[in-house]
Write a protein that holds these residues in place. Structure first.
Motif, short mmCIF file in Angstrom:
data_model
loop_
_atom_site.label_atom_id
_atom_site.label_comp_id
_atom_site.label_asym_id
_atom_site.label_seq_id
_atom_site.Cartn_x
_atom_site.Cartn_y
_atom_site.Cartn_z
N PRO A 193 -4.28 22.72 40.72
CA PRO A 193 -4.47 24.05 40.56
C PRO A 193 -4.39 24.98 41.74
O PRO A 193 -5.68 25.59 42.26
CB PRO A 193 -5.71 24.30 39.86
CG PRO A 193 -6.74 23.14 40.27
CD PRO A 193 -5.75 22.04 40.73
N LEU A 194 -3.39 25.19 42.33
CA LEU A 194 -3.38 25.95 43.72
C LEU A 194 -4.03 27.21 43.72
O LEU A 194 -3.40 28.14 42.65
CB LEU A 194 -2.14 25.79 44.51
CG LEU A 194 -1.37 24.28 44.63
CD1 LEU A 194 -0.13 24.45 45.56
CD2 LEU A 194 -2.54 23.41 45.67
N ARG A 195 -4.42 27.66 44.79
CA ARG A 195 -5.33 29.07 44.81
C ARG A 195 -4.04 30.01 45.16
O ARG A 195 -3.91 31.27 44.62
CB ARG A 195 -6.28 29.27 45.71
CG ARG A 195 -6.81 30.68 45.96
CD ARG A 195 -8.26 30.50 46.52
NE ARG A 195 -8.37 29.52 47.46
CZ ARG A 195 -8.18 30.12 48.80
NH1 ARG A 195 -7.50 31.44 48.95
NH2 ARG A 195 -8.33 29.16 49.94
N LYS A 196 -3.07 29.49 45.84
CA LYS A 196 -1.99 30.68 46.42
C LYS A 196 -0.68 29.76 46.43
O LYS A 196 -0.71 28.42 46.58
CB LYS A 196 -2.21 31.37 47.54
CG LYS A 196 -2.34 30.46 48.88
CD LYS A 196 -2.59 31.34 49.82
CE LYS A 196 -2.99 30.66 51.07
NZ LYS A 196 -3.25 31.41 52.58
N ALA A 197 0.49 30.40 46.31
CA ALA A 197 1.76 29.77 46.62
C ALA A 197 1.89 29.13 47.79
O ALA A 197 1.34 29.62 48.80
CB ALA A 197 2.91 30.71 46.18
N LEU A 198 2.49 27.98 47.91
CA LEU A 198 2.90 27.29 49.34
C LEU A 198 4.00 28.12 50.06
O LEU A 198 4.69 28.45 49.66
CB LEU A 198 3.10 25.98 49.14
CG LEU A 198 2.18 25.11 48.46
CD1 LEU A 198 2.59 23.61 48.10
CD2 LEU A 198 0.99 24.68 49.20
N SER A 199 4.00 28.04 51.27
CA SER A 199 4.91 28.51 52.18
C SER A 199 5.86 27.52 52.81
O SER A 199 7.03 27.86 53.47
CB SER A 199 4.53 29.10 53.32
OG SER A 199 3.56 28.41 54.02
N VAL A 200 5.69 26.33 52.30
CA VAL A 200 6.67 25.02 52.81
C VAL A 200 6.70 24.32 51.46
O VAL A 200 6.36 24.46 50.50
CB VAL A 200 5.96 24.24 53.95
CG1 VAL A 200 5.67 25.04 55.30
CG2 VAL A 200 4.49 23.71 53.36
N THR A 201 7.92 23.53 51.79
CA THR A 201 8.56 22.68 50.70
C THR A 201 8.32 21.19 51.11
O THR A 201 8.52 20.14 50.42
CB THR A 201 9.78 23.03 50.21
OG1 THR A 201 10.75 22.76 51.33
CG2 THR A 201 10.07 24.48 49.56
N ASP A 202 8.08 20.86 52.22
CA ASP A 202 7.95 19.51 52.77
C ASP A 202 6.63 19.52 53.79
O ASP A 202 6.18 20.26 54.40
CB ASP A 202 9.31 19.11 53.60
CG ASP A 202 9.84 19.80 54.62
OD1 ASP A 202 9.01 20.84 54.90
OD2 ASP A 202 10.82 19.54 55.06
N ASN A 203 6.34 18.25 54.08
CA ASN A 203 5.15 18.10 55.05
C ASN A 203 4.02 19.00 54.26
O ASN A 203 3.45 19.72 55.11
CB ASN A 203 5.41 18.52 56.50
CG ASN A 203 6.47 17.58 57.00
OD1 ASN A 203 6.21 16.18 56.61
ND2 ASN A 203 7.36 18.11 57.84
N ILE A 204 3.59 18.82 53.23
CA ILE A 204 2.73 19.52 52.48
C ILE A 204 1.27 19.16 52.49
O ILE A 204 1.01 18.05 51.95
CB ILE A 204 3.15 19.79 50.94
CG1 ILE A 204 4.49 20.50 50.71
CG2 ILE A 204 2.17 20.85 50.24
CD1 ILE A 204 5.05 20.62 49.43
N ARG A 205 0.43 19.82 53.19
CA ARG A 205 -0.83 19.37 53.47
C ARG A 205 -1.97 20.19 52.50
O ARG A 205 -1.92 21.47 52.84
CB ARG A 205 -1.19 19.43 54.81
CG ARG A 205 -2.61 18.95 55.26
CD ARG A 205 -2.86 18.79 56.52
NE ARG A 205 -4.09 18.68 57.16
CZ ARG A 205 -5.07 19.18 57.42
NH1 ARG A 205 -5.09 20.45 57.53
NH2 ARG A 205 -6.49 18.55 58.09
N LEU A 206 -2.69 19.53 51.76
CA LEU A 206 -3.73 20.43 50.77
C LEU A 206 -4.98 20.23 51.54
O LEU A 206 -5.54 18.91 51.88
CB LEU A 206 -3.68 19.74 49.36
CG LEU A 206 -2.34 20.06 48.50
CD1 LEU A 206 -2.54 19.53 47.36
CD2 LEU A 206 -1.78 21.43 48.83
N VAL A 207 -5.67 21.19 51.43
CA VAL A 207 -7.18 21.23 51.70
C VAL A 207 -8.04 21.17 50.38
O VAL A 207 -7.64 22.40 49.64
CB VAL A 207 -7.56 22.24 52.80
CG1 VAL A 207 -9.04 22.05 53.01
CG2 VAL A 207 -6.95 22.00 54.07
N ILE A 208 -8.84 20.19 49.98
CA ILE A 208 -9.37 20.45 48.59
C ILE A 208 -11.10 20.21 48.54
O ILE A 208 -11.47 19.58 49.24
CB ILE A 208 -8.84 19.10 47.70
CG1 ILE A 208 -7.22 19.40 47.69
CG2 ILE A 208 -9.44 19.08 46.55
CD1 ILE A 208 -6.64 18.16 47.19
#
Length: 401
Positions: free
Chosen positions: A171-186
């Motif tokens: 449940p991401l807080r905001k839309a991602l700015s990239v489509t690869d090399n995606i790193r989440l901080v959780i």
């Protein structure tokens, strides 16, 4: 030449050994090196770069240029390999501020649905811009309380690399700015956010967060806040100021606000009294100038030359004379530093054009100015003496009769 980012593996890595892949100089003439791996964080995502050393040479800036991390240095490195050391105090501070921002943004969204649109981390404070136009003190207090609750619970802060296909699981807080090399901080069960910055391993290491103030910025609300050791620094500064104000205002800490208000009110009364006294002095001066006025066949002439006088006072003086006396014309010249200031005024029963009079004499001082038929002012260079300038105005006036 893409650099392996060691801080992705562990943000607590502050020393490392690396090979130098490339030495260069950018368009501004700044020297830099590119390494095969680095623990230095480059500027990005609202977070400033790390600083530190490579083989004891100072690294003062770090930038990501298309995946190539450039370490900017003052003097060239001669070696083909290096030992790097990140300034840990600065790194830890940035980790605390950035993680605190995640928690603060998530708290505003959880409690009120307010979304964060930008984040900035400076040397003294941090800011987030919320996509709202107003914020109440009660809302700010509740968000701050929620943040510090999450910090006190010492929840884990995890990082995870995911693919675009896996994003829907979170449940991401905001839309991602990239489509690869995606790193989440959780922060489990609280905040899920795409981010490439450095963060501590748990919320407890943020230590604490304090909202300092908020303001309207364009159509958003900008919140200023600090985390970790910056909170103690703010407390120290404010306590130091309070300690200095206490004897100055002769009041204990809890009474400083009312003491300051009394002082401000007294100041307003003093200023009003001074203004009234100045006006009375101007009236007295105006009466004296009227008594000393020169009678002509057509009007009474008041002329005066002054040095370094307030132009506002002279304006008030000229208006007072012309508004309280008939058939009177006023010519003032004031020499202030390397400039001549001119005021021309007349009573309403006369028909001389003061604006035209001023424009006729301004060329003599290479000046500018303007006004109305009854009052005009201007200024220029002291190309003639104040006495000669008044004579020129009188000569212009004499041709009207």
């Amino acid at each position: 030449m893409h650099t392996e980012r060691l801080y992705y593996q562990d943000p607590y890595i502050d020393t490392f050994s690396a090979k130098i892949l490339h030495k260069g100089q950018d368009q501004k003439g700044r020297l830099y090196v590119v390494l095969d791996k680095t623990a230095f964080y480059p500027t990005g995502g609202g977070q400033p770069h790390d600083i530190g050393t490579l083989n004891h040479v100072q690294v003062y800036d770090v930038e990501d240029v298309e995946g190539e991390i450039r370490h900017f240095i003052d003097v060239p490195l001669q070696e083909d390999s290096c030992y790097g050391k990140v300034n840990w105090i600065r790194r830890l501070d940035h980790m605390q501020q950035h993680a605190g921002q995640h928690i603060l943004s998530a708290s505003f969204e959880e409690l009120f649905g307010y979304k964060t649109v930008s984040f900035h981390l400076s040397t003294e404070t941090c800011t987030v811009d919320l996509d709202i136009t107003t914020l109440t003190e009660e809302e700010a207090n509740k968000a701050e309380e929620r943040v510090n609750q999450i910090i006190l619970e010492n929840r884990p802060i995890e990082t995870k690399w995911v693919t675009e296909d896996e994003i829907h699981q979170y449940p991401l807080r905001k839309a991602l700015s990239v489509t690869d090399n995606i790193r989440l901080v959780i922060i489990p069960e609280f905040d899920y956010n795409g981010c490439g910055g450095t963060h501590p391993n748990s919320t407890g290491q943020v230590n604490q967060l304090k909202i300092l103030q908020w303001e309207k910025q364009k159509k958003k609300i900008r919140i200023h806040f600090v985390c970790g050791t910056r909170v103690l620094k703010q407390l120290h500064e404010k306590h130091r100021i309070i300690q200095r104000l206490t004897p100055l205002l002769n009041a204990p800490q809890e009474d400083l606000e009312s003491a300051a208000k009394r002082l401000i009110e007294q100041q307003k009364i003093f200023e009003a009294t001074i203004s009234e006294l100045k006006m009375e002095i101007l009236k007295q001066e105006g009466s004296k100038l009227i008594e000393e006025s020169i009678d002509t066949d057509h009007f009474h002439l008041v002329k005066n030359i002054s040095i370094d006088r307030s132009i506002t006072e002279l304006q008030q003086l000229a208006k007072h004379i012309t508004q309280n006396e008939d058939s009177i014309l006023v010519l003032f010249v004031n020499k202030k530093e390397e400039k001549l200031q001119v005021i021309c005024a007349r009573s309403e029963d006369l028909d001389q054009n003061m604006n035209q009079l001023l424009k006729d004499v301004l060329p003599a001082i290479n000046g500018k100015g303007g006004g109305s038929d009854s009052f005009a002012q201007g200024g220029g260079e002291p190309k003639v003496s104040p006495e000669d300038l008044i004579d020129k105005m009188l000569n212009v006036i004499s041709t009207d009769f």
